[in-house]
Scaffold this active site. Structure first.
Site, PDB file in Angstrom:
ATOM      1  N   LYS A 137     -10.052   7.641 -18.363  1.00 13.96           N
ATOM      2  CA  LYS A 137     -10.448   8.164 -19.674  1.00 13.96           C
ATOM      3  C   LYS A 137      -9.290   8.018 -20.667  1.00 13.96           C
ATOM      4  O   LYS A 137      -8.841   6.916 -20.891  1.00 13.96           O
ATOM      5  CB  LYS A 137     -10.930   9.612 -19.520  1.00 13.96           C
ATOM      6  CG  LYS A 137     -11.883   9.816 -18.330  1.00 13.96           C
ATOM      7  CD  LYS A 137     -13.211   9.091 -18.478  1.00 13.96           C
ATOM      8  CE  LYS A 137     -14.001   8.993 -17.176  1.00 13.96           C
ATOM      9  NZ  LYS A 137     -14.242  10.236 -16.475  1.00 13.96           N
ATOM     10  N   TYR A 175     -17.222  18.010 -13.744  1.00 10.70           N
ATOM     11  CA  TYR A 175     -17.705  16.634 -13.868  1.00 10.70           C
ATOM     12  C   TYR A 175     -18.780  16.407 -12.791  1.00 10.70           C
ATOM     13  O   TYR A 175     -18.584  16.789 -11.632  1.00 10.70           O
ATOM     14  CB  TYR A 175     -16.512  15.699 -13.654  1.00 10.70           C
ATOM     15  CG  TYR A 175     -16.854  14.235 -13.630  1.00 10.70           C
ATOM     16  CD1 TYR A 175     -17.212  13.566 -14.793  1.00 10.70           C
ATOM     17  CD2 TYR A 175     -16.823  13.515 -12.437  1.00 10.70           C
ATOM     18  CE1 TYR A 175     -17.525  12.220 -14.767  1.00 10.70           C
ATOM     19  CE2 TYR A 175     -17.128  12.162 -12.404  1.00 10.70           C
ATOM     20  CZ  TYR A 175     -17.481  11.524 -13.576  1.00 10.70           C
ATOM     21  OH  TYR A 175     -17.792  10.197 -13.547  1.00 10.70           O
ATOM     22  N   ARG A 178       0.826  -1.210   0.000  1.00  6.35           N
ATOM     23  CA  ARG A 178       0.000   0.000   0.000  1.00  6.35           C
ATOM     24  C   ARG A 178       0.863   1.264   0.000  1.00  6.35           C
ATOM     25  O   ARG A 178       0.528   2.270  -0.610  1.00  6.35           O
ATOM     26  CB  ARG A 178      -0.955  -0.019   1.214  1.00  6.35           C
ATOM     27  CG  ARG A 178      -1.880   1.182   1.309  1.00  6.35           C
ATOM     28  CD  ARG A 178      -3.065   0.947   2.246  1.00  6.35           C
ATOM     29  NE  ARG A 178      -2.699   0.209   3.440  1.00  6.35           N
ATOM     30  CZ  ARG A 178      -2.140   0.733   4.536  1.00  6.35           C
ATOM     31  NH1 ARG A 178      -1.890   2.016   4.594  1.00  6.35           N
ATOM     32  NH2 ARG A 178      -1.822  -0.021   5.572  1.00  6.35           N
ATOM     33  N   ASP A 209      -8.487  19.975 -13.103  1.00 10.43           N
ATOM     34  CA  ASP A 209      -8.763  18.626 -13.589  1.00 10.43           C
ATOM     35  C   ASP A 209      -8.519  18.645 -15.098  1.00 10.43           C
ATOM     36  O   ASP A 209      -9.236  19.300 -15.848  1.00 10.43           O
ATOM     37  CB  ASP A 209     -10.212  18.256 -13.256  1.00 10.43           C
ATOM     38  CG  ASP A 209     -10.574  16.837 -13.682  1.00 10.43           C
ATOM     39  OD1 ASP A 209      -9.966  16.325 -14.647  1.00 10.43           O
ATOM     40  OD2 ASP A 209     -11.485  16.244 -13.076  1.00 10.43           O
TER      41      ASP A 209
HETATM   42  C1  PLP Z   1     -14.534  10.599 -15.109  1.00 13.35           C
HETATM   43  C2  PLP Z   1     -14.079  11.857 -14.539  1.00 13.35           C
HETATM   44  C3  PLP Z   1     -13.789  11.975 -13.171  1.00 13.35           C
HETATM   45  C4  PLP Z   1     -13.999  10.825 -12.203  1.00 13.35           C
HETATM   46  O1  PLP Z   1     -13.118   9.798 -12.487  1.00 13.35           O
HETATM   47  P1  PLP Z   1     -13.409   8.243 -12.117  1.00 13.35           P
HETATM   48  O2  PLP Z   1     -12.180   7.566 -12.593  1.00 13.35           O
HETATM   49  O3  PLP Z   1     -14.651   7.847 -12.843  1.00 13.35           O
HETATM   50  O4  PLP Z   1     -13.604   8.172 -10.655  1.00 13.35           O
HETATM   51  C5  PLP Z   1     -13.319  13.186 -12.703  1.00 13.35           C
HETATM   52  N1  PLP Z   1     -13.150  14.238 -13.539  1.00 13.35           N
HETATM   53  C6  PLP Z   1     -13.433  14.162 -14.849  1.00 13.35           C
HETATM   54  C7  PLP Z   1     -13.238  15.352 -15.720  1.00 13.35           C
HETATM   55  C8  PLP Z   1     -13.911  12.972 -15.397  1.00 13.35           C
HETATM   56  O5  PLP Z   1     -14.203  12.920 -16.690  1.00 13.35           O
END
Ligand code: PLP
Length: 397
Positions: A210, A110, A58, A185
């Site tokens: 993504k 998001y 971890r 982000d």
């Molecule tokens: C999908 C997404 C998240 C969340 O990510 P997960 O891997 O689904 O927890 C956060 N920010 C953006 C811009 C996203 O597209």
């Protein structure tokens, strides 16, 4: 054929970094070219008062380290911490806020992030203001004495608004003594198309789920920073909230980023072709893509980023009935949330990602029932355009 938009010129070396940073075969006894998936949860130690580099899974894991080193370098950052999801990374950032602090976030985040931050701020009595940071004045006015963090996403999803990262950073730096943490982000563009740390951001955050993994088969997240103090806090959140990614997932993402540059180029080219097609179509009300001169922040996008990904939106002409016919007629676009994989996806934000907002809130933002979000994949652009064309015709029948 129209000229491609002139985004910032990509400096040389990105693809090379993605293939070599952290991947040196000399670090492994066997000199394997592809690093091993180290599944062990514990490591034998040399002596009671002489511990090895790794102690417990971890805390640190060789497969995870390879990926973290590489991800940090792609953003020209020093410290990367990975998490079991993008949401885990958002949660880690949220834990830096204490009761009576104040958070400013952008209105078009998001959906899951908005939800998490609202709940978190509610529970810990943290002040929360939501602003549209394309309006810098609004942002500046929202800053209070106890403002601890500004959290934005640019471009936004699904409205593809572009915010001026460098200008926001400049404003925040005028509140010198407050040390406001600026978080971006960057999931939508990846470090290939945008590197927020270069523009004055403190923490850049990813859902690796993504584009970074890019194959629709891993859930993971990451944060990258140049600040050792912030890195320490993020590391603490990783290790002691326990939201660590598995070695296998780290391996998968590491494999995915080897083709990040190639994939992003292809996503970008395809999405621009689709955007130009849709903009010329009589059954389309409006197209949102920063590479189009009609986009309100077109010039800013060209100045700030090195290109655009496969994320774009448009408003269909017509009512719910036309929408249903359109969606049903598509052959290649799969109706699913998420984005960034090789297969093209389509979604209806009003009923999917933003269903948790009230109808008024959605209307105010522009997330109307005829808004369609596309994640343009790696199919042939012609197939995608033909598919949209026939579905648009069917929407009126
Ligand atoms: C999908 C997404 C998240 C969340 O990510 P997960 O891997 O689904 O927890 C956060 N920010 C953006 C811009 C996203 O597209």
């Amino acid at each position: 054929m129209a000229e491609p938009p002139r985004f910032r010129q990509q400096p040389k070396g990105f693809a090379t970094k993605a293939l070599h940073t952290g991947q040196e075969p000399e670090q492994w006894k066997s000199h394997c070219v592809v690093g091993p998936i180290t599944t062990t949860t514990t490591f034998q130690q040399p002596l009671p008062n002489e511990l090895g580099e790794f102690i417990y899974g971890r805390y640190g894991n060789p497969t995870r380290n390879v990926l973290e080193k590489c991800l940090a370098h792609l953003d020209n950052g020093e410290h990367c911490v990975t998490f079991a999801s993008g949401t885990g990374a958002v949660m880690a950032v949220a834990t830096m806020l204490n009761t009576n602090d104040h958070l400013i976030c952008s209105s078009d985040l998001y959906g899951g992030t908005t939800y998490l931050l609202r709940k978190h701020c509610d529970q810990y009595e943290i002040g929360l203001d939501t602003v549209d940071p394309t309006d810098l004045d609004q942002l500046q006015k929202a800053i209070k004495k106890n403002t601890k963090m500004v959290f934005i996403e640019t471009p936004t999803n699904p409205l593809i608004k572009v915010m001026d990262i460098a200008a926001i950073s400049k404003i925040l730096k005028t509140f010198d003594s407050q040390n406001i943490i600026f978080v971006v982000d960057n999931t939508l563009l990846t470090p290939y198309f945008q590197r927020p740390l270069e523009l004055g951001v403190d923490i850049v955050l990813y859902s690796l789920t993504k584009y970074m993994n890019g194959h629709t088969d891993v859930t993971m997240g990451a944060t990258i920073t140049n600040c050792p103090k912030l890195a320490e806090k993020l590391k603490f959140a990783q290790v002691f909230s326990g939201i660590v990614p598995s070695p296998y997932d780290c391996y998968q993402v590491n494999r995915g980023i080897k083709t990040l540059a190639l994939r992003m180029e292809a996503h970008g080219k395809n999405s621009l072709m689709v955007a130009r097609f849709l903009e010329s179509h009589p059954l389309v009300e409006r197209v949102l893509h920063p590479g189009l001169p009609s986009h309100p922040q077109h010039e800013l996008a060209l100045r700030q980023s090195y290109g655009h990904s496969g994320i774009m939106s448009f408003y269909l002409k017509g009512n719910k009935d036309n929408m249903a016919k359109f969606m049903k007629s598509l052959k290649y676009f799969l109706f699913a949330s998420s984005f960034g994989g090789p297969e093209s996806l389509i979604s209806t934000p009003a009923t999917l990602s933003h269903a948790f907002l009230s109808a008024e809130e959605r209307e105010k933002l522009g997330i109307t029932d005829n808004l369609i979000r596309l994640s343009i994949g790696l199919e042939d652009a012609d197939s995608l355009i033909d598919d949209l064309d026939q579905a648009l015709k069917s929407s009126q029948q």
